[in-house]
Design a protein around this motif. Structure first.
Motif, PDB file in Angstrom:
ATOM      1  N   TYR A 149       0.808  -1.217   0.000  1.00  0.00           N
ATOM      2  CA  TYR A 149       0.000   0.000   0.000  1.00  0.00           C
ATOM      3  C   TYR A 149       0.845   1.272   0.000  1.00  0.00           C
ATOM      4  N   GLN A 150       2.062   1.236   0.592  1.00  0.00           N
ATOM      5  CA  GLN A 150       2.911   2.436   0.604  1.00  0.00           C
ATOM      6  C   GLN A 150       3.425   2.784  -0.791  1.00  0.00           C
ATOM      7  N   GLU A 151       3.382   1.831  -1.731  1.00  0.00           N
ATOM      8  CA  GLU A 151       3.954   2.049  -3.059  1.00  0.00           C
ATOM      9  C   GLU A 151       2.920   2.469  -4.095  1.00  0.00           C
ATOM     10  N   ILE A 152       1.643   2.502  -3.720  1.00  0.00           N
ATOM     11  CA  ILE A 152       0.606   2.895  -4.677  1.00  0.00           C
ATOM     12  C   ILE A 152       0.567   4.416  -4.744  1.00  0.00           C
ATOM     13  N   LEU A 153       0.772   4.972  -5.921  1.00  0.00           N
ATOM     14  CA  LEU A 153       0.909   6.415  -6.092  1.00  0.00           C
ATOM     15  C   LEU A 153      -0.450   7.104  -6.203  1.00  0.00           C
ATOM     16  N   ILE A 183      -8.945   3.929   5.058  1.00  0.00           N
ATOM     17  CA  ILE A 183      -8.010   2.803   5.214  1.00  0.00           C
ATOM     18  C   ILE A 183      -6.580   3.331   5.346  1.00  0.00           C
ATOM     19  N   TYR A 184      -6.216   4.305   4.506  1.00  0.00           N
ATOM     20  CA  TYR A 184      -4.886   4.891   4.617  1.00  0.00           C
ATOM     21  C   TYR A 184      -4.736   5.708   5.901  1.00  0.00           C
ATOM     22  N   ASP A 185      -5.823   6.312   6.361  1.00  0.00           N
ATOM     23  CA  ASP A 185      -5.762   7.032   7.633  1.00  0.00           C
ATOM     24  C   ASP A 185      -5.387   6.093   8.771  1.00  0.00           C
ATOM     25  N   LEU A 186      -5.901   4.865   8.710  1.00  0.00           N
ATOM     26  CA  LEU A 186      -5.546   3.874   9.728  1.00  0.00           C
ATOM     27  C   LEU A 186      -4.042   3.610   9.709  1.00  0.00           C
ATOM     28  N   ALA A 187      -3.471   3.440   8.511  1.00  0.00           N
ATOM     29  CA  ALA A 187      -2.032   3.201   8.412  1.00  0.00           C
ATOM     30  C   ALA A 187      -1.243   4.416   8.903  1.00  0.00           C
ATOM     31  N   ARG A 188      -1.749   5.600   8.618  1.00  0.00           N
ATOM     32  CA  ARG A 188      -1.019   6.818   9.000  1.00  0.00           C
ATOM     33  C   ARG A 188      -1.013   7.015  10.514  1.00  0.00           C
ATOM     34  N   VAL A 189      -2.173   6.864  11.166  1.00  0.00           N
ATOM     35  CA  VAL A 189      -2.231   7.124  12.610  1.00  0.00           C
ATOM     36  C   VAL A 189      -1.574   6.011  13.418  1.00  0.00           C
ATOM     37  N   THR A 190      -1.358   4.857  12.790  1.00  0.00           N
ATOM     38  CA  THR A 190      -0.663   3.769  13.493  1.00  0.00           C
ATOM     39  C   THR A 190       0.813   3.702  13.128  1.00  0.00           C
ATOM     40  N   GLY A 191       1.310   4.737  12.449  1.00  0.00           N
ATOM     41  CA  GLY A 191       2.733   4.835  12.170  1.00  0.00           C
ATOM     42  C   GLY A 191       3.230   3.977  11.035  1.00  0.00           C
ATOM     43  N   ARG A 192       2.335   3.469  10.198  1.00  0.00           N
ATOM     44  CA  ARG A 192       2.756   2.609   9.088  1.00  0.00           C
ATOM     45  C   ARG A 192       2.759   3.330   7.749  1.00  0.00           C
ATOM     46  N   ALA A 193       2.364   4.577   7.731  1.00  0.00           N
ATOM     47  CA  ALA A 193       2.410   5.393   6.513  1.00  0.00           C
ATOM     48  C   ALA A 193       2.580   6.849   6.926  1.00  0.00           C
ATOM     49  N   THR A 194       3.253   7.622   6.106  1.00  0.00           N
ATOM     50  CA  THR A 194       3.499   9.030   6.430  1.00  0.00           C
ATOM     51  C   THR A 194       2.560   9.972   5.698  1.00  0.00           C
ATOM     52  N   HIS A 195       1.862   9.467   4.684  1.00  0.00           N
ATOM     53  CA  HIS A 195       0.929  10.314   3.945  1.00  0.00           C
ATOM     54  C   HIS A 195      -0.219   9.476   3.421  1.00  0.00           C
ATOM     55  N   ASN A 196      -1.279  10.151   2.996  1.00  0.00           N
ATOM     56  CA  ASN A 196      -2.461   9.486   2.456  1.00  0.00           C
ATOM     57  C   ASN A 196      -2.571   9.842   0.974  1.00  0.00           C
TER      58      ASN A 196
END
Length: 416
Positions: A149-153, A183-196
């Protein structure tokens, strides 16, 4: 070490580590179609040379050195040679292996999406849960499910959403975009992504003006009611349409209703909180016309738990499009929906001077905050009289008569 000093192959680990770059990048053969590519800046990577189905030679990257050691590169090359010997395309088999590796990790979009779904599911009705996961499985997972998911532009999400728009499903596109953004917000607030990557995309996508669910005008209502009364295909669906027209309930609330929800002595239908949009128990007073229809329906489905059991599985309700398809068969496609009956009821009751609070309570519309503290029995006496008037009014429209405001005593619904 210079490439001219290489004495044997496969290349020794010390040779690989110390091999010097040159002005131009070059490839040094390790053996069995495996090459070490050395760029002019000193970076090294492994490549496999293979023949494509069209007979042309091509290169397939196997990873950078030292992340991929010589022994690991030879192992990967051996797998690809075996694939080629069996007639498989090495490029395709490499992608399949990579997909399998991603599936075993927690970094795919589908894994993240299902985690989000599990965290939200407890606050949804069954219908909302089914529609949500169904939309993801139908539209999103086939495209992005196996991707990291981090690689999807953002541009990939934009093209995907625009492809949905081109199908004409604008509202569904908006819902899918909202789900994926959360879904990306979940990754961001849990420290698994830096942007949405979906942030801000709505500014460049189509929007559809908010519209009420399709419904006929008051002038068109009498022939619709007569068409429902004569619906020929299925008696249970005919009864369902009749109930929808007079009770102002949501189609899903009626379609998923159980016989145990009906109070026989009080002519009340109690919809449990888990099936309500706002997760609050709701009381629906039943005019005598509704009870007459329920008596007829009970003769058809009273031995089941559900009022409208599915044909293939009686423990599940009929399809969520069953009432919509029936209206289409009656010739009302695009002109009337099951949900549209709620708007008709609201319009008629407001135009005839009934209290707005009574109407909103009947529709289970509750204000947020302190002013909206919920009481399931609020205005029940007034709502009972109001809905009896409304059922009589619809009868008069259907028959072409004038409403006289007479409220008949409701017959008793026998125990299921």
């Amino acid at each position: 070490m210079k490439r001219s000093d290489i004495k044997r192959r496969p290349l020794a680990d010390t040779v690989i580590a110390t091999l010097e770059p040159e002005m131009k990048e070059y490839r040094e053969h390790d053996g069995n179609s495996l090459y070490l590519r050395v760029r002019s800046d000193g970076n090294k990577s492994w490549q496999f040379r293979y023949k494509k189905p069209d007979g042309k030679w091509s290169w397939l990257g196997l990873g950078s050195y030292p992340e991929v050691s010589g022994s690991l590169a030879r192992q990967k090359a051996a797998e690809l040679r075996a694939d080629a010997a069996n007639g498989s395309n090495p490029m395709a088999t490499k992608r399949a292996r990579k997909a399998a590796e991603l599936e075993a990790t927690n970094s795919t979009f589908e894994r993240l999406a299902r985690e989000w779904y599990a965290s939200k599911r407890k606050n949804w009705t069954d219908g909302t849960a089914v529609r949500t996961i169904g939309a993801l499985e139908l539209h999103v997972f086939p495209i992005f499910g196996k991707r990291i998911y981090q690689e999807i532009l953002p541009m990939e999400w934009m093209e995907f959403l625009r492809s949905m728009e081109r199908k004409g499903i604008i509202e569904q596109t908006s819902r899918v975009r909202g789900m994926c953004r959360e879904i990306y917000d979940l990754a961001r607030v849990t420290g698994r992504a830096t942007h949405n990557p979906l942030e801000g995309l709505h500014k460049f996508l189509q929007t559809k003006p908010v519209e009420n669910y399709a419904h006929v005008s008051l002038e068109e209502l009498p022939p619709l009611l007569r068409a429902i009364r004569s619906y020929p295909s299925a008696p249970d669906i005919r009864i369902g349409l009749h109930l929808l027209s007079m009770l102002a309930c949501r189609p899903s609330e009626l379609r998923e209703a159980r016989w145990t929800e009906f109070d026989l002595g009080k002519a009340l239908w109690t919809i449990p909180s888990e099936r309500m949009k706002r997760r609050r128990e709701h009381l629906v007073p039943l005019p005598h016309q509704a009870i007459e229809q329920l008596l007829l329906l009970q003769n058809l489905t009273g031995h089941y738990q559900l009022l409208f059991p599915g044909r293939s599985d009686s423990t599940k309700p009929r399809s969520n499009t069953v009432f919509l398809m029936a209206l289409r068969r009656l010739g009302y496609e695009g002109r009337q929906t099951g949900h549209g009956f709620r708007h008709i009821a609201s319009t008629i009751l407001n135009e005839h001077g009934f209290e707005e609070n009574h109407i909103e309570a009947q529709l289970s519309h509750v204000k947020e905050g302190v002013a909206g503290v919920y009481n399931k029995a609020i205005y029940l006496k007034s709502r009972t009289a109001m809905m009896q008037w409304y059922a009589d009014f619809l009868d008069s429209l259907e028959k072409g008569n004038v409403v006289h405001g007479q409220f008949a005593k409701a017959p008793q619904l026998r125990a299921p």
